[in-house]
Scaffold this active site. Structure first.
Site, PDB file in Angstrom:
ATOM      1  CD1 TRP A 132      -2.689  10.757 -25.690  1.00  0.00           C
ATOM      2  CD2 TRP A 132      -2.979  10.255 -27.846  1.00  0.00           C
ATOM      3  NE1 TRP A 132      -3.468  11.737 -26.252  1.00  0.00           N
ATOM      4  CE2 TRP A 132      -3.666  11.463 -27.573  1.00  0.00           C
ATOM      5  CE3 TRP A 132      -3.010   9.753 -29.141  1.00  0.00           C
ATOM      6  CZ2 TRP A 132      -4.395  12.160 -28.538  1.00  0.00           C
ATOM      7  CZ3 TRP A 132      -3.717  10.453 -30.112  1.00  0.00           C
ATOM      8  CH2 TRP A 132      -4.410  11.631 -29.808  1.00  0.00           C
ATOM      9  CE  LYS A 143      -0.287  10.744 -13.032  1.00  0.00           C
ATOM     10  NZ  LYS A 143       0.442   9.580 -12.477  1.00  0.00           N
ATOM     11  CB  THR A 168      -4.836   5.310 -15.630  1.00  0.00           C
ATOM     12  OG1 THR A 168      -5.219   3.932 -15.599  1.00  0.00           O
ATOM     13  CG2 THR A 168      -3.414   5.460 -15.125  1.00  0.00           C
ATOM     14  CG  ASP A 179      -1.778   1.234   1.342  1.00  0.00           C
ATOM     15  OD1 ASP A 179      -1.759   2.059   0.401  1.00  0.00           O
ATOM     16  OD2 ASP A 179      -2.465   1.393   2.373  1.00  0.00           O
ATOM     17  CE1 TYR A 203      -4.677   9.773 -14.573  1.00  0.00           C
ATOM     18  CE2 TYR A 203      -4.755  11.180 -16.517  1.00  0.00           C
ATOM     19  CZ  TYR A 203      -4.124  10.198 -15.770  1.00  0.00           C
ATOM     20  OH  TYR A 203      -2.940   9.666 -16.202  1.00  0.00           O
ATOM     21  CB  ALA A 207      -1.380   6.204 -12.136  1.00  0.00           C
ATOM     22  CB  THR A 230      -0.737  12.179 -17.368  1.00  0.00           C
ATOM     23  OG1 THR A 230      -1.666  12.259 -18.458  1.00  0.00           O
ATOM     24  CG2 THR A 230      -1.298  13.020 -16.226  1.00  0.00           C
TER      25      THR A 230
END
Length: 261
Positions: free
Chosen positions: A148, A126, A59, A33, A122, A57, A98
């Site tokens: 991507w 991040k 995602t 964890d 999201y 992540a 990202t």
């Protein structure tokens, strides 16, 4: 390697034989964890780790809009935790981020120094993870933003297109979102190559994506072509395909810095 069962984690592990000087310690959320400081600290000490590669992540971009707390825990609070542990134990930290930290309103490739302005939960989570890492600022830590991601592993756009291409005769894909598909294997190789050379006092941000640019429509068309599938791909605008989360219309990133470094 956290998030070791995801796309990038799996791609990293596939390269283990190519990097015989490294010993890999792959973990996923069932094994460790990463939001638990003591648990991770103990793992680092017991295994005498030199570096952490954080591929873990949340995602699912649309799901994040509903699961705000969980997205924040994984993408922000856990990163803060890893940063504190990296600093305490004086080890390297490579954190994967990202293109979604940008708003997508640009008309030229985003540089690392450009202002972030995420448009969804999201992207926000991040970005908050990045900021926490920069605030704690462990030595020899880097943030690598990518875009991507696709590979033969896990869930991704390419695999979805291959499946739908087998099932359907026709498919509509958005043509007004521009970015750069990135092969997870390439990113994994770049990260492993970078590790011995990472030496910085403040957290450095790098952009890594494969070169070139395309829309999701272009990408889908090429996938069908290369796979020899007869499914016809038709272009549609984003407004005709509403999603819970807003995607950046343009998320091309300049990779000059990482190439130069």
């Amino acid at each position: 390697i956290t998030g070791a069962t995801g796309q990038l984690g799996t791609a990293l592990l596939a390269l283990e034989k190519s990097f015989p000087n490294y010993t890999f310690f792959p973990v996923n959320k069932a094994l460790l964890d990463i939001s638990n400081f003591d648990e991770v600290d103990k793992f680092v000490l017991n295994n005498k780790l030199d570096a952490l590669i954080n591929c873990a992540a949340f995602t699912n971009v649309d799901k994040a809009e509903d699961e705000v707390v969980l997205a924040d825990k994984v993408n922000h609070l856990a990163v803060e935790n890893l940063a504190r542990i990296a600093k305490k134990n004086k080890i390297k930290l490579i954190h994967i981020s990202t293109d979604y930290v940008f708003d997508g309103f640009a008309n030229k490739p985003y540089r690392e120094s450009d202002k972030t302005n995420p448009q969804g939960i999201y992207g926000h989570s991040k970005r908050n993870g990045e900021m926490a890492l920069q605030r704690i600022n462990p030595l020899n830590s880097i943030i690598v933003r990518t875009s991507w991601l696709y590979s033969q592993y896990g869930h991704n756009f390419m695999k979805t297109m291959l499946r739908l291409g087998e099932e359907r005769e026709e498919l509509s894909v958005v043509s007004d979102q521009i970015g750069a598909p990135t092969l997870a294997d390439d990113l994994a190789f770049a990260v492993l190559q970078a590790i011995p050379n990472i030496s910085n006092e403040n957290v450095e941000v790098y952009h890594y994506a494969n070169s070139g640019k395309c829309s999701w429509f272009d990408f889908a068309t090429e996938i069908m072509k290369l796979a020899g599938l007869r499914c016809v791909v038709k272009p549609i605008l984003s407004v005709a395909y509403p999603t819970k989360a807003t995607r950046p219309a343009y998320s091309l990133m300049s990779c000059e810095k990482i190439a130069k470094t």
